[in-house]
Design a protein around this motif. Structure first.
Motif, PDB file in Angstrom:
ATOM      1  N   ASP A 123       0.699  -1.268   0.013  1.00  8.79           N
ATOM      2  CA  ASP A 123      -0.021  -0.087  -0.170  1.00  8.79           C
ATOM      3  C   ASP A 123       0.757   1.422  -0.113  1.00  8.79           C
ATOM      4  OD1 ASP A 123      -2.540  -1.524   0.073  1.00  8.79           O
ATOM      5  OD2 ASP A 123      -2.119  -1.504   2.201  1.00  8.79           O
ATOM      6  N   GLY A 124       2.192   1.108  -0.203  1.00 12.15           N
ATOM      7  CA  GLY A 124       3.102   2.342  -0.057  1.00 12.15           C
ATOM      8  C   GLY A 124       3.479   2.743   1.174  1.00 12.15           C
ATOM      9  N   ASN A 125       3.241   2.093   2.371  1.00 10.24           N
ATOM     10  CA  ASN A 125       3.404   2.511   3.714  1.00 10.24           C
ATOM     11  C   ASN A 125       4.898   1.836   4.102  1.00 10.24           C
ATOM     12  OD1 ASN A 125       0.857   3.652   4.194  1.00 10.24           O
ATOM     13  ND2 ASN A 125       0.129   1.313   4.389  1.00 10.24           N
ATOM     14  N   THR A 126       5.428   2.916   4.814  1.00  8.65           N
ATOM     15  CA  THR A 126       6.958   2.353   5.211  1.00  8.65           C
ATOM     16  C   THR A 126       6.616   1.792   6.461  1.00  8.65           C
ATOM     17  OG1 THR A 126       7.974   4.653   4.506  1.00  8.65           O
ATOM     18  CG2 THR A 126       9.096   3.375   5.827  1.00  8.65           C
ATOM     19  N   CYS A 127       7.439   0.480   6.386  1.00  4.77           N
ATOM     20  CA  CYS A 127       7.112  -0.572   7.426  1.00  4.77           C
ATOM     21  C   CYS A 127       8.471  -1.174   7.932  1.00  4.77           C
ATOM     22  CB  CYS A 127       6.251  -1.830   7.015  1.00  4.77           C
ATOM     23  SG  CYS A 127       4.547  -1.277   6.658  1.00  4.77           S
ATOM     24  N   LEU A 128       8.436  -1.711   9.253  1.00  3.66           N
ATOM     25  CA  LEU A 128       9.753  -2.214   9.766  1.00  3.66           C
ATOM     26  C   LEU A 128       9.700  -3.684   9.830  1.00  3.66           C
ATOM     27  CD1 LEU A 128       9.911   0.079  12.882  1.00  3.66           C
ATOM     28  CD2 LEU A 128      11.212   0.442  10.736  1.00  3.66           C
ATOM     29  N   PHE A 129      10.783  -4.484   9.774  1.00  2.00           N
ATOM     30  CA  PHE A 129      11.043  -5.759   9.694  1.00  2.00           C
ATOM     31  C   PHE A 129      12.112  -5.945  10.576  1.00  2.00           C
ATOM     32  CE2 PHE A 129      12.738  -4.969   5.787  1.00  2.00           C
ATOM     33  CZ  PHE A 129      13.611  -5.772   5.447  1.00  2.00           C
ATOM     34  N   LEU A 130      12.529  -7.449  10.867  1.00  2.00           N
ATOM     35  CA  LEU A 130      13.811  -7.903  11.461  1.00  2.00           C
ATOM     36  C   LEU A 130      14.392  -8.906  10.706  1.00  2.00           C
ATOM     37  CD1 LEU A 130      12.468  -8.120  15.364  1.00  2.00           C
ATOM     38  CD2 LEU A 130      13.888  -6.363  14.375  1.00  2.00           C
ATOM     39  N   VAL A 131      15.557  -8.821  10.590  1.00  2.00           N
ATOM     40  CA  VAL A 131      16.246 -10.005   9.995  1.00  2.00           C
ATOM     41  C   VAL A 131      17.768 -10.219  10.730  1.00  2.00           C
ATOM     42  CG1 VAL A 131      17.413  -8.143   8.389  1.00  2.00           C
ATOM     43  CG2 VAL A 131      17.076 -10.600   7.493  1.00  2.00           C
ATOM     44  N   GLU A 132      18.277 -11.206  10.453  1.00  5.63           N
ATOM     45  CA  GLU A 132      19.534 -11.564  11.268  1.00  5.63           C
ATOM     46  C   GLU A 132      20.590 -10.722  10.825  1.00  5.63           C
ATOM     47  OE1 GLU A 132      22.699 -15.480  11.559  1.00  5.63           O
ATOM     48  OE2 GLU A 132      20.805 -15.631  10.479  1.00  5.63           O
ATOM     49  N   HIS A 133      21.651 -10.559  11.906  1.00  7.67           N
ATOM     50  CA  HIS A 133      22.432  -9.011  11.669  1.00  7.67           C
ATOM     51  C   HIS A 133      23.329  -9.419  10.233  1.00  7.67           C
ATOM     52  CE1 HIS A 133      24.916  -5.866  12.722  1.00  7.67           C
ATOM     53  NE2 HIS A 133      25.964  -6.754  13.103  1.00  7.67           N
ATOM     54  N   ASN A 134      23.527  -8.532   9.782  1.00 10.80           N
ATOM     55  CA  ASN A 134      24.339  -8.662   8.387  1.00 10.80           C
ATOM     56  C   ASN A 134      24.017  -9.607   7.592  1.00 10.80           C
ATOM     57  OD1 ASN A 134      25.688  -6.312   9.340  1.00 10.80           O
ATOM     58  ND2 ASN A 134      27.173  -7.778  10.393  1.00 10.80           N
ATOM     59  N   LYS A 135      22.553  -9.849   7.353  1.00 12.03           N
ATOM     60  CA  LYS A 135      21.883 -10.615   6.398  1.00 12.03           C
ATOM     61  C   LYS A 135      20.919 -10.075   5.714  1.00 12.03           C
ATOM     62  CE  LYS A 135      24.290 -14.505   8.129  1.00 12.03           C
ATOM     63  NZ  LYS A 135      25.260 -15.301   7.331  1.00 12.03           N
ATOM     64  N   LYS A 136      20.314 -10.627   4.606  1.00  7.76           N
ATOM     65  CA  LYS A 136      19.354 -10.240   3.981  1.00  7.76           C
ATOM     66  C   LYS A 136      18.162 -11.114   3.977  1.00  7.76           C
ATOM     67  CE  LYS A 136      21.978  -7.732   0.318  1.00  7.76           C
ATOM     68  NZ  LYS A 136      22.486  -7.511  -0.830  1.00  7.76           N
ATOM     69  N   ILE A 137      16.730 -10.593   3.983  1.00 11.24           N
ATOM     70  CA  ILE A 137      15.747 -11.293   4.053  1.00 11.24           C
ATOM     71  C   ILE A 137      15.672 -11.897   2.488  1.00 11.24           C
ATOM     72  CG2 ILE A 137      14.041  -9.832   3.888  1.00 11.24           C
ATOM     73  CD1 ILE A 137      12.680 -11.155   6.073  1.00 11.24           C
ATOM     74  N   PHE A 138      14.679 -12.785   2.400  1.00  6.51           N
ATOM     75  CA  PHE A 138      14.641 -13.634   1.089  1.00  6.51           C
ATOM     76  C   PHE A 138      14.379 -12.656   0.007  1.00  6.51           C
ATOM     77  CE2 PHE A 138      10.682 -14.016   3.464  1.00  6.51           C
ATOM     78  CZ  PHE A 138       9.673 -13.706   2.379  1.00  6.51           C
ATOM     79  N   TRP A 139      13.445 -11.366   0.053  1.00  3.67           N
ATOM     80  CA  TRP A 139      13.016 -10.542  -0.595  1.00  3.67           C
ATOM     81  C   TRP A 139      14.178  -9.524  -1.067  1.00  3.67           C
ATOM     82  CZ3 TRP A 139      10.169  -9.984   3.638  1.00  3.67           C
ATOM     83  CH2 TRP A 139      10.259  -8.968   4.548  1.00  3.67           C
ATOM     84  N   GLU A 140      15.180  -9.317  -0.444  1.00  2.56           N
ATOM     85  CA  GLU A 140      16.057  -8.388  -0.568  1.00  2.56           C
ATOM     86  C   GLU A 140      17.351  -9.192  -1.381  1.00  2.56           C
ATOM     87  OE1 GLU A 140      17.020  -5.714   2.872  1.00  2.56           O
ATOM     88  OE2 GLU A 140      17.156  -7.797   3.605  1.00  2.56           O
ATOM     89  N   GLU A 141      17.421 -10.443  -1.683  1.00  2.00           N
ATOM     90  CA  GLU A 141      18.289 -11.115  -2.574  1.00  2.00           C
ATOM     91  C   GLU A 141      18.152 -11.138  -3.905  1.00  2.00           C
ATOM     92  OE1 GLU A 141      18.409 -14.957  -0.612  1.00  2.00           O
ATOM     93  OE2 GLU A 141      19.428 -13.865   1.305  1.00  2.00           O
ATOM     94  N   LYS A 142      17.084 -10.709  -4.096  1.00  2.00           N
ATOM     95  CA  LYS A 142      16.784 -10.699  -5.612  1.00  2.00           C
ATOM     96  C   LYS A 142      17.010  -9.479  -6.411  1.00  2.00           C
ATOM     97  CE  LYS A 142      12.928 -13.648  -4.937  1.00  2.00           C
ATOM     98  NZ  LYS A 142      11.464 -14.106  -5.035  1.00  2.00           N
TER      99      LYS A 142
END
Length: 142
Positions: A123-142
């Motif tokens: 919806d275009g809202n800025t949201c927060l999420f957590l991920v293991e330190h110095n790692k990428k979550i699965f959608w960042e790897e693409k």
């Protein structure tokens, strides 16, 4: 002579009691879930709350101290807890990226380091999420 023996015995009992308290306290503290959070949002965060625990302010590229939790939620191996904060007077809420609950679990032991990141939801809202330190979550790897 009996007085000296009595003082030694009392001293030994006090040392034993204090040692027992230190060991028990250490055991209880090391059994819990401990996490440190790094702000990787690019902005300073105010009124930061993670998993119902108020953390206050966290400047960009800084970290919290180790925070103790009774338990912490995951989706598979990815941290999945409620997180919210204010940034530049704008309220940032948790990104609900997982609608499936089959791999949801909680952990109550261990020490972890997590990055706090932000992303735009559908919806275009800025949201927060957590991920293991110095790692990428699965959608960042693409």
């Amino acid at each position: 002579m009996d007085e000296i023996k009595s003082k030694r015995r009392n001293t030994q009992l006090v040392i034993l009691l204090l040692s027992s308290i230190v060991i028990l306290t250490s055991f209880i503290n090391f059994r819990g879930f401990h996490a440190k959070f790094y702000n990787k949002t690019g902005e300073n965060l105010d009124s930061l709350v993670i998993a119902g625990t108020f953390m206050g302010s966290l400047k960009n590229d800084e970290s919290t101290k180790n925070i103790d939790f009774k338990k912490f939620g995951f989706d598979g191996s990815i941290p999945y807890e409620e997180i919210s904060a204010n940034s530049n007077t704008k309220k940032l809420n948790n990104l609900h990226w997982s609608w499936c609950g089959t791999e949801r679990n909680t952990k109550s032991r261990g020490s972890y380091n997590f990055d706090i990141k932000k992303v735009l939801d559908e919806d275009g809202n800025t949201c927060l999420f957590l991920v293991e330190h110095n790692k990428k979550i699965f959608w960042e790897e693409k």
